[in-house]
Design an enzyme around this catalytic site. Structure first.
Site, short mmCIF file in Angstrom:
data_model
loop_
_atom_site.label_atom_id
_atom_site.label_comp_id
_atom_site.label_asym_id
_atom_site.label_seq_id
_atom_site.Cartn_x
_atom_site.Cartn_y
_atom_site.Cartn_z
N ASN A 142 28.72 -7.08 18.16
CA ASN A 142 28.86 -7.65 16.82
C ASN A 142 28.55 -9.14 16.91
O ASN A 142 29.42 -9.95 17.27
CB ASN A 142 30.27 -7.42 16.29
CG ASN A 142 30.54 -5.95 16.00
OD1 ASN A 142 30.06 -5.42 15.00
ND2 ASN A 142 31.28 -5.30 16.90
N GLU A 143 27.31 -9.47 16.60
CA GLU A 143 26.84 -10.84 16.75
C GLU A 143 27.33 -11.73 15.61
O GLU A 143 27.84 -11.23 14.59
CB GLU A 143 25.30 -10.84 16.80
CG GLU A 143 24.71 -9.97 17.90
CD GLU A 143 24.88 -10.55 19.30
OE1 GLU A 143 25.88 -11.24 19.55
OE2 GLU A 143 24.01 -10.31 20.14
#
Length: 646
Positions: free
Chosen positions: A169-170
């Site tokens: 999850n950037e």
């Protein structure tokens, strides 16, 4: 600072820090922390087994959880921990990638956990990196549904990326996101470039469990080891919740805990300025830390700090215990000044009361440990040269071959030279032809990111060895004083190395026993507790423990240097060796002897500077800090901390 000084976390128990927005437990080492986390997981599994329930684990990959998995395997083998009623869901997987690829998380999980415990294959769930793109949306929805069908995650294990990601999850990931395909951030790909043999080979996308899915877990534990995680961790637990820093979402979870080692906690406010939170014992180290931080934050020399500066910045207690600012300033200024020496081996026939090293013996035996074949010249090349020039008997021990850091085209260039050399001079074929022919053939057919075969690793190792010998000639030590240990732990052919072993420690201890050094230099670079520098340092520490009862070790002082990326904190430095502009240039030329590490080095990371540039910037910055604090203005400085092992 004394490197062996007792830390905030004791050797047996964690310290719970309470000023952060997520509960945080600090352990002295990642090893102890990993065992504690593994025990929590084991206790959960056993508890559920007693009631006939399943345990649903969310699992992470990467370097952080490796020792957790190793301890779970030990608990299974030695204490009977069973995984028969365990269901696992992994956080993520690269896309596209084959499950048997060296970098695949399928392969990682089987090698580090699943192949060694009694979990049923049908209970293992890892995102698949081989699906057609058209099938991904339905696949991700099904992955979510499978988690829901088993009642959700009982325990989610996380790491944290240097950009704050959890899973993949950037930055920018929404709190309501679920399992999906995501485009990887550049920093994430740069950090993975070494594993893939270059940034161009790293997949641009990945499948990841979403933020909402992670936060739905009943229990979350995030691991953060090493200095390279310290800055982002501080932002995640002390800053606001933000989609630009996904790990900060853990602040909203009712049962999340950060597990951290001392290096990972180093940027937390309570660690950097503990006097702002509670009464402290004002040791010399803490006084030095507080005063230098105050001076740097106010952009003042130490000797110009006032009582008002101390009182207005939370240091009134220091004044109350130790008198006026004037007296404290002089004390700290003298401490700083006494760290500076142009005689790293000690100055003969001089009063050494306030010098960092002894004057006797005047000519010392020095053993410089270099994890890779260039760390000696990159990290302490100026001091290395100074020790030789001042007449000490200097030995260098290259702990690993460094073979994986040589590019394929560089190895091919050397192989072609051998072929051309033989043809040019009409040399008959010899047994060595087999090795070179095999290596040349392998290099010409090897796919990107494939593991080098043994023949290729030998060629690349010879290249690094030759460069190291060239550096030793340049500095001025005889060939017989260069020792190539080729520690076995390193020779896996992969980025991932084996743990330090008895054979490694024996090789190190045997060399120390043979040299009987008065000074021993080692790389104390702890930025990555799973990196080669840390493993090499662990081997040296273990060897010192074996040898410390020998009479000759009573005269051995151990100095730790840092790597090309970071330096000791100004308050930690116990010996600072200044360098003139000419000496800086000489060090640069020494680094240039390592031609295979120039112009597109294999492990460049996200730092575009070459190693000589990184080293010069670091040395210049250290000198500038001393000058900013009111001391002499040098062109550059190399810094060391003493390690007390007796």
């Amino acid at each position: 600072m004394t490197y062996s000084q007792p830390s905030l976390a004791t050797a047996t128990a964690p310290v719970t820090l309470s000023f952060e927005r997520v509960p945080l437990q600090l352990y002295p080492t990642a090893d102890l922390a990993s065992k504690a986390v593994a025990q929590e997981i084991a206790d959960l599994i056993v508890s559920h087994q007693r009631t006939g329930d399943w345990t649903v684990l969310g699992l992470a990959t990467g370097s952080s959880p490796k020792k957790v998995y190793a301890e779970l395997i030990r608990l299974h083998r030695e204490e009977g921990l069973s995984f028969r009623r365990v269901i696992t869901f992994n956080l993520d997987e690269y896309y596209p990638i084959q499950p048997d690829a060296l970098q695949s998380y399928h392969r990682f999980m089987h090698e580090h956990l699943f192949d060694h415990v009694d979990i049923s294959p049908e209970n293992i769930h890892i995102p698949t990196g081989t699906l057609p793109a058209d099938d991904l949306k339905a696949y991700c929805a099904d992955y979510e549904q499978k988690i829901q069908d088993v009642g959700g995650l009982d325990f989610q294990l996380l790491g944290i990326g240097r950009n704050g990601h959890i899973g993949f999850n950037e930055p920018g990931s929404h709190q309501q996101s679920t399992t999906r395909l995501i485009t990887l951030d550049f920093l994430t790909r740069a950090d993975a470039a070494a594993e893939f043999g270059g940034l161009a080979q790293v997949p641009k996308r990945a499948i990841t469990m979403g933020i909402r899915t992670i936060l739905a877990a009943k229990r979350i534990v995030l691991l953060a080891w090493g200095e390279h995680k310290a800055t982002i961790l501080q932002r995640a637990v002390e800053g606001p919740v933000s989609e630009l820093l996904p790990a900060s979402y853990l602040q909203t979870h009712p049962n999340a805990t950060i597990i951290v080692d001392e290096a990972g906690a180093s940027e937390l406010t309570i660690q950097k300025t503990p006097w702002l939170f509670d009464a402290v014992t004002w040791t010399p180290t803490l006084i030095k830390k507080a005063v230098t931080q105050l001076a740097l934050s106010l952009n003042k020399p130490v000797l110009k700090l006032t009582n008002s500066d101390y009182n207005e910045h939370g240091l009134s207690d220091l004044l109350a215990q130790h008198g006026r600012a004037y007296d404290i300033n002089i004390l700290v200024f003298n401490w700083l000044q006494h760290t500076i020496t142009g005689w790293p081996g000690g100055k003969p026939n001089a009063d050494d009361t306030n010098r960092p090293e002894r004057s006797q013996p005047a000519r010392k035996r020095v053993l410089l440990f270099s994890p890779h074949p260039d760390d000696d010249i990159i990290s302490m090349g100026g001091t290395f040269q100074r020790l030789v020039d001042q007449g000490h008997e200097v030995h260098v021990a290259y702990q690993t071959s460094g073979n994986i850091a040589v590019a394929d085209d560089e190895a091919l260039r050397f192989l072609e030279f051998v072929v051309d050399f033989k043809q040019q001079f009409g040399i008959e074929a010899t047994a060595i032809d087999t090795l070179f022919s095999e290596a040349k053939r392998a290099l010409e057919t090897k796919k990107a990111s494939e593991q080098d075969p043994d023949a290729v690793r030998k060629v690349k190792g010879l290249i690094r060895r030759g460069e190291a010998k060239n550096t030793c000639r340049f500095v001025g030590i005889p060939t017989e004083n260069a020792h190539f240990l080729s520690l076995p732990f390193y020779e896996t052919g992969r980025i991932e190395k084996n743990p330090i072993g008895a054979d490694d420690i024996r090789l190190i201890a045997d060399l120390i026993a043979r040299i009987r050094p008065h000074q021993l230099y080692a790389a104390g670079d702890l930025a990555d507790p799973h990196g080669t520098h840390k493993v090499c340092l662990d081997g040296i520490f273990a060897a010192l423990q074996q040898l410390k009862h020998e009479t000759y070790m009573q005269d051995c002082w151990v100095w730790l240097y840092r790597g090309a990326w970071a330096e000791w904190g100004i308050h930690e430095i116990e010996m600072a060796v200044p360098m003139s502009p000419e000496q800086v240039l000489q060090k640069r030329y020494g680094i240039f002897k390592h031609q295979s590490q120039k112009d597109g080095v294999v492990f460049q990371g996200n730092d575009a500077r070459e190693f000589w540039q990184r080293a010069e910037d670091r040395n210049r910055d250290t000198a500038a800090l001393y000058n900013q604090l009111g001391l002499a203005d040098y062109a550059a400085m190399e810094a060391f901390v003493r390690y007390h092992f007796l």
